[in-house]
Design a protein around this motif. Structure first.
Motif, PDB file in Angstrom:
ATOM      1  N   ALA A   2       0.840  -1.193   0.000  1.00 52.75           N
ATOM      2  CA  ALA A   2       0.000   0.000   0.000  1.00 52.75           C
ATOM      3  C   ALA A   2       0.880   1.251   0.000  1.00 52.75           C
ATOM      4  CB  ALA A   2      -0.901   0.010   1.229  1.00 52.75           C
ATOM      5  N   PHE A   3       0.561   2.174  -0.886  1.00 53.31           N
ATOM      6  CA  PHE A   3       1.202   3.491  -0.889  1.00 53.31           C
ATOM      7  C   PHE A   3       0.183   4.487  -0.348  1.00 53.31           C
ATOM      8  CE2 PHE A   3       3.456   1.115  -4.099  1.00 53.31           C
ATOM      9  CZ  PHE A   3       4.773   1.511  -3.958  1.00 53.31           C
ATOM     10  N   VAL A   4       0.607   5.345   0.553  1.00 52.72           N
ATOM     11  CA  VAL A   4      -0.304   6.290   1.193  1.00 52.72           C
ATOM     12  C   VAL A   4       0.269   7.694   1.028  1.00 52.72           C
ATOM     13  CG1 VAL A   4      -1.349   7.014   3.374  1.00 52.72           C
ATOM     14  CG2 VAL A   4      -1.037   4.575   2.890  1.00 52.72           C
ATOM     15  N   GLY A   5      -0.553   8.623   0.527  1.00 51.08           N
ATOM     16  CA  GLY A   5      -0.075   9.998   0.391  1.00 51.08           C
ATOM     17  C   GLY A   5      -1.071  10.842  -0.377  1.00 51.08           C
ATOM     18  N   GLN A   6      -0.712  12.094  -0.561  1.00 49.22           N
ATOM     19  CA  GLN A   6      -1.571  13.005  -1.323  1.00 49.22           C
ATOM     20  C   GLN A   6      -1.352  12.718  -2.802  1.00 49.22           C
ATOM     21  OE1 GLN A   6      -1.390  17.066  -0.015  1.00 49.22           O
ATOM     22  NE2 GLN A   6      -2.788  17.797  -1.603  1.00 49.22           N
ATOM     23  N   THR A   7      -2.431  12.327  -3.465  1.00 53.75           N
ATOM     24  CA  THR A   7      -2.329  11.867  -4.851  1.00 53.75           C
ATOM     25  C   THR A   7      -1.609  12.864  -5.733  1.00 53.75           C
ATOM     26  OG1 THR A   7      -4.439  10.762  -4.504  1.00 53.75           O
ATOM     27  CG2 THR A   7      -3.692  10.985  -6.779  1.00 53.75           C
ATOM     28  N   THR A   8      -1.972  14.136  -5.599  1.00 50.41           N
ATOM     29  CA  THR A   8      -1.408  15.169  -6.469  1.00 50.41           C
ATOM     30  C   THR A   8       0.116  15.123  -6.489  1.00 50.41           C
ATOM     31  OG1 THR A   8      -3.286  16.589  -6.062  1.00 50.41           O
ATOM     32  CG2 THR A   8      -1.285  17.654  -6.854  1.00 50.41           C
ATOM     33  N   PHE A   9       0.704  14.853  -5.329  1.00 55.04           N
ATOM     34  CA  PHE A   9       2.162  14.911  -5.258  1.00 55.04           C
ATOM     35  C   PHE A   9       2.828  13.538  -5.393  1.00 55.04           C
ATOM     36  CE2 PHE A   9       0.825  18.534  -2.444  1.00 55.04           C
ATOM     37  CZ  PHE A   9       1.120  19.525  -3.368  1.00 55.04           C
ATOM     38  N   PHE A  10       2.187  12.508  -4.870  1.00 52.39           N
ATOM     39  CA  PHE A  10       2.938  11.273  -4.657  1.00 52.39           C
ATOM     40  C   PHE A  10       2.513  10.066  -5.484  1.00 52.39           C
ATOM     41  CE2 PHE A  10       3.496  13.664  -0.619  1.00 52.39           C
ATOM     42  CZ  PHE A  10       4.847  13.919  -0.782  1.00 52.39           C
ATOM     43  N   GLU A  11       1.380  10.136  -6.128  1.00 57.31           N
ATOM     44  CA  GLU A  11       1.027   8.994  -6.970  1.00 57.31           C
ATOM     45  C   GLU A  11       2.110   8.782  -8.029  1.00 57.31           C
ATOM     46  OE1 GLU A  11      -2.351   9.359  -9.580  1.00 57.31           O
ATOM     47  OE2 GLU A  11      -3.076   7.383  -8.955  1.00 57.31           O
ATOM     48  N   ALA A  12       2.678   9.879  -8.480  1.00 56.75           N
ATOM     49  CA  ALA A  12       3.718   9.815  -9.511  1.00 56.75           C
ATOM     50  C   ALA A  12       5.002   9.167  -9.007  1.00 56.75           C
ATOM     51  CB  ALA A  12       4.029  11.225 -10.025  1.00 56.75           C
ATOM     52  N   ASN A  20       7.547  -7.734  -9.907  1.00 54.22           N
ATOM     53  CA  ASN A  20       8.413  -8.612  -9.104  1.00 54.22           C
ATOM     54  C   ASN A  20       7.782  -8.989  -7.768  1.00 54.22           C
ATOM     55  OD1 ASN A  20      10.288  -8.543 -11.122  1.00 54.22           O
ATOM     56  ND2 ASN A  20      11.520  -6.926 -10.176  1.00 54.22           N
ATOM     57  N   GLY A  21       6.561  -9.419  -7.809  1.00 57.94           N
ATOM     58  CA  GLY A  21       5.907  -9.907  -6.588  1.00 57.94           C
ATOM     59  C   GLY A  21       5.198  -8.846  -5.780  1.00 57.94           C
ATOM     60  N   LEU A  22       5.323  -7.590  -6.145  1.00 56.53           N
ATOM     61  CA  LEU A  22       4.611  -6.519  -5.429  1.00 56.53           C
ATOM     62  C   LEU A  22       3.301  -6.211  -6.146  1.00 56.53           C
ATOM     63  CD1 LEU A  22       7.420  -3.914  -4.566  1.00 56.53           C
ATOM     64  CD2 LEU A  22       6.498  -5.751  -3.138  1.00 56.53           C
ATOM     65  N   ILE A  23       2.231  -6.200  -5.393  1.00 57.13           N
ATOM     66  CA  ILE A  23       0.924  -5.802  -5.939  1.00 57.13           C
ATOM     67  C   ILE A  23       0.546  -4.488  -5.264  1.00 57.13           C
ATOM     68  CG2 ILE A  23      -1.500  -6.443  -6.205  1.00 57.13           C
ATOM     69  CD1 ILE A  23      -0.590  -9.377  -5.965  1.00 57.13           C
ATOM     70  N   PRO A  24       0.604  -3.401  -6.004  1.00 57.78           N
ATOM     71  CA  PRO A  24       0.458  -2.091  -5.363  1.00 57.78           C
ATOM     72  C   PRO A  24      -0.974  -1.577  -5.362  1.00 57.78           C
ATOM     73  CG  PRO A  24       1.149  -1.793  -7.623  1.00 57.78           C
ATOM     74  CD  PRO A  24       0.966  -3.276  -7.427  1.00 57.78           C
ATOM     75  N   ARG A  25      -1.257  -0.697  -4.416  1.00 63.32           N
ATOM     76  CA  ARG A  25      -2.495   0.089  -4.443  1.00 63.32           C
ATOM     77  C   ARG A  25      -2.196   1.419  -3.744  1.00 63.32           C
ATOM     78  NH1 ARG A  25      -8.211  -2.066  -2.220  1.00 63.32           N
ATOM     79  NH2 ARG A  25      -7.814  -3.607  -3.855  1.00 63.32           N
ATOM     80  N   PHE A  26      -2.704   2.491  -4.352  1.00 63.46           N
ATOM     81  CA  PHE A  26      -2.454   3.826  -3.790  1.00 63.46           C
ATOM     82  C   PHE A  26      -3.660   4.267  -2.959  1.00 63.46           C
ATOM     83  CE2 PHE A  26      -1.885   8.355  -3.467  1.00 63.46           C
ATOM     84  CZ  PHE A  26      -0.510   8.512  -3.425  1.00 63.46           C
ATOM     85  N   PHE A  27      -3.402   4.796  -1.773  1.00 59.25           N
ATOM     86  CA  PHE A  27      -4.461   5.301  -0.895  1.00 59.25           C
ATOM     87  C   PHE A  27      -4.268   6.803  -0.707  1.00 59.25           C
ATOM     88  CE2 PHE A  27      -6.426   1.418   0.718  1.00 59.25           C
ATOM     89  CZ  PHE A  27      -5.513   0.459   0.289  1.00 59.25           C
ATOM     90  N   GLU A  28      -5.260   7.569  -1.139  1.00 61.56           N
ATOM     91  CA  GLU A  28      -5.203   9.023  -0.962  1.00 61.56           C
ATOM     92  C   GLU A  28      -5.303   9.358   0.520  1.00 61.56           C
ATOM     93  OE1 GLU A  28      -4.914  11.966  -2.571  1.00 61.56           O
ATOM     94  OE2 GLU A  28      -5.675  13.187  -0.901  1.00 61.56           O
ATOM     95  N   PHE A  29      -4.357  10.148   0.992  1.00 63.09           N
ATOM     96  CA  PHE A  29      -4.422  10.610   2.380  1.00 63.09           C
ATOM     97  C   PHE A  29      -3.573  11.868   2.510  1.00 63.09           C
ATOM     98  CE2 PHE A  29      -3.281  10.690   6.906  1.00 63.09           C
ATOM     99  CZ  PHE A  29      -4.562  10.612   7.444  1.00 63.09           C
ATOM    100  N   ARG A  30      -4.113  12.840   3.203  1.00 59.08           N
ATOM    101  CA  ARG A  30      -3.389  14.080   3.430  1.00 59.08           C
ATOM    102  C   ARG A  30      -3.648  14.548   4.847  1.00 59.08           C
ATOM    103  NH1 ARG A  30      -6.379  17.614  -1.133  1.00 59.08           N
ATOM    104  NH2 ARG A  30      -6.434  15.612  -2.177  1.00 59.08           N
ATOM    105  N   ALA A  31      -2.890  15.519   5.287  1.00 62.34           N
ATOM    106  CA  ALA A  31      -3.033  16.015   6.665  1.00 62.34           C
ATOM    107  C   ALA A  31      -4.487  16.387   6.926  1.00 62.34           C
ATOM    108  CB  ALA A  31      -2.125  17.212   6.881  1.00 62.34           C
TER     109      ALA A  31
END
Lengths: 297, 279
Positions: A2-12, A20-31
């Motif tokens: 799981a990747f967690v962060g503000q999409t605008t800045f960190f999805e990139a 290579n065995g990692l299955i990712p998903r991005f979770f929008e989260f900000r302060a």
């Protein structure tokens, strides 16, 4: 993972396709966002690893019971000495809000901030923010005139450096709010990219590696650290408003003059490719936790 | 009169290009010549010689040298728009505006047949039907940034979907960008009063306009065809309402789109410019 962060800045900066065995998903989260919703989403996903960009935005104790390895990625510049710019001091104050007990390990994007960060937490590794694979593109022929792009918020420092360039050239300045596929498409419509620090202090912005990946000719203020990039070879260094304006003038008149720099920069960008960096990083993380444990557990 | 009015417009496309139709429209045949500080004014004269306009409109009183304005043998009007640079950089050593030699040679109001001080019209091709807000509406801001602009926007940038393009949008890219939003925000670069270069553009594009008080209002009515804010907190709250109930401001959006007809280029320019022309 799981990747967690503000999409605008960190999805990139995240991994977006299995690698290579990692299955990712991005979770929008900000302060200030709904932490319970984040936790519920993570519990549904059941990740083995959670990586948080800007770990200081995670509320105290949120990950205490989370059955996953947790990794915080420091992405903001910090003071490197006593005479710090006010902007850096503000970021250090924000970092002091971090709950270190939320994380098994901490990474910093800049080895030169590790000493300062150590006042608050212990940095395990330093590496530049990776670049999502979908930003990578071949170097294509330069447009006539070249299409020039700056993606970044507006500050006095940046506007001062940009003002003559903006007057003389058509510089598309996207100050906020573009991300995801829209950002990918935006990058692919441009040939030349500008990188300027927030304020007058050294750093290494991840937009440099992102633009190199997109096959752009990158014009940047001095990078510190360099993270393996070489000015004049992988990118062009510009340290004043007049240098930036003149460099753009040269590229506009002679679009192929720096073709070799674009090619070298694009090759060097492979070291930032998310599908290359994250599998090795996570393997190291899990190995390190297995060998040395964590104060979180 | 017979035939459309031929008008040459002089300015910077990314600032004022949206005010000039790209192709002939009712009663108006417009041509546009890109010009900004540092460009050769002889290009403007060559463009005029080629297109033989009946009238020339220059965006920005001081955009051209006085000698160039005087060399044009048809009526020349200036449209009074703000200088093309963010506020606070008037004395930037790299900008021509800070050179007394440069400014001394530039035209003043007296060099023109007339100076127009009213909101910019909108090119006919940029008009679009009013759009219903999406479930997560996106707000657009197009224009220079400044400390004041950032103060007004920063909280909304962190809480809502907001795209801010500070420079460089024109033509098809501008049209495509407008099509990605449902709401537009107009805030002033500096303290004081004003209208904004793109107010009419936002309305014509079918966006719900949220703006600081417009001065002069130019026929627009806050609460009827646009929403008015005074503070950053007002903006955050209004964007929250739009997000919570996309239909709440449908009537305002539609009234704004109707009001934009008063700024349609093919309507404004012939009425304004034809009396100056002897055919």
């Amino acid at each position: 993972m799981a990747f967690v962060g503000q999409t605008t800045f960190f999805e990139a900066c995240s991994l977006q396709e299995p690698a290579n065995g990692l299955i990712p998903r991005f979770f929008e989260f900000r302060a200030g966002a709904d932490a319970d919703a984040l936790l519920a989403g993570l519990r549904d996903f059941v990740p083995h690893v959670v990586l948080v960009f800007r770990p200081e935005v995670v509320p105290e104790g949120l990950f205490a019971e989370l059955p996953a390895a947790t990794l915080g990625f420091l992405s903001e510049p910090l003071p490197r000495g006593a005479d710090a710019h006010a902007d850096l001091q503000r970021r250090l104050n924000e970092l002091q809000e971090v709950d270190v007990a939320n994380f098994d390990r901490i990474i910093s994007f800049d080895p030169k901030i590790a000493d300062t960060a150590a006042e608050v937490l212990s940095v395990w590794r330093s590496l530049p923010l990776p670049v999502a694979d979908r930003f990578f593109a071949p170097v294509t022929p330069m447009g006539h005139p070249p299409r020039i792009l700056f993606v970044g918020r507006s500050t006095q420092h940046r506007e001062y450096l940009l003002a003559p360039a903006k007057l003389e050239h058509d510089v598309l300045h996207v100050a906020f709010g573009v991300s995801g596929l829209e950002l990918v498409e935006l990058l692919h419509r441009h040939d030349v990219a500008i990188n300027l620090h927030n304020e007058n202090y050294p750093s290494f912005e991840n937009r440099v590696s992102m633009h190199l990946a997109a096959g752009h000719l990158v014009l940047s203020e001095q990078l510190d650290p360099q993270h393996g990039l070489e000015p004049g070879i992988d990118y062009l260094q510009v340290d004043s408003a007049s240098e930036l304006r003149r460099a753009l003038g040269v590229v506009t008149r002679f679009p192929r003059v720096h073709h070799r720099v674009r090619v070298r920069g694009r090759l060097k960008a492979e070291q930032f490719r998310a599908s290359r960096v994250y599998p090795r990083l996570i393997a190291d993380l899990l190995g390190d936790l297995d060998a040395f444990g964590s104060s979180r557990t | 009169m017979s035939g459309p009015l031929r008008v040459a417009f002089v300015g910077r496309a990314s600032e004022v290009g949206h005010a000039v139709p790209a192709s002939p429209v009712d009663g108006l045949q417009a041509s546009f010549i890109e010009h900004r500080a540092g460009f050769m004014p002889s290009r403007v004269l060559a463009h005029i010689a080629e297109h033989a306009p009946q009238v020339v409109v220059v965006f920005g009183v001081a955009s051209l040298p006085a000698a160039t304005v005087r060399a044009i043998d048809v009526p020349v009007l200036a449209w009074d728009v703000a200088p093309d640079t963010p506020p606070g950089f008037g004395h930037h050593p790299e900008l021509p505006f800070s050179s007394s030699a440069y400014t001394a040679g530039q035209a003043s109001r007296d060099d023109y047949a007339r100076v127009i001080d009213r909101p910019l019209p909108v090119a006919d091709e940029l008009f679009a039907p009013p759009r219903r807000a999406a479930s997560v509406p996106r707000a657009l801001v197009i224009g220079h940034s400044s400390e004041r602009v950032e103060r007004m926007l920063v909280d909304s940038k962190h809480r809502h979907e907001l795209l801010h393009v500070a420079s460089g949008l024109s033509g098809e890219t501008l049209r495509a960008t407008l099509a990605t939003g449902e709401v537009a925000i107009n805030v002033r670069d500096e303290e004081g009063r004003g209208f904004g270069l793109r107010v009419a553009l936002y309305l014509a594009a079918g966006l719900l306009l949220i703006s600081e008080r417009l001065h002069p209002p130019a026929g627009l009515r806050a609460g009827t065809d646009h929403l008015e804010i005074r503070t950053s907190a007002d903006l955050v709250a209004l964007l929250g309402r739009v997000r919570a109930d996309p239909d709440e401001f449908t009537a305002v959006r539609e009234a704004g789109r109707r009001a934009a007809e008063a700024f349609r280029a093919s309507r404004v320019y012939p009425q304004l410019l034809a009396p100056l022309v002897t055919r």
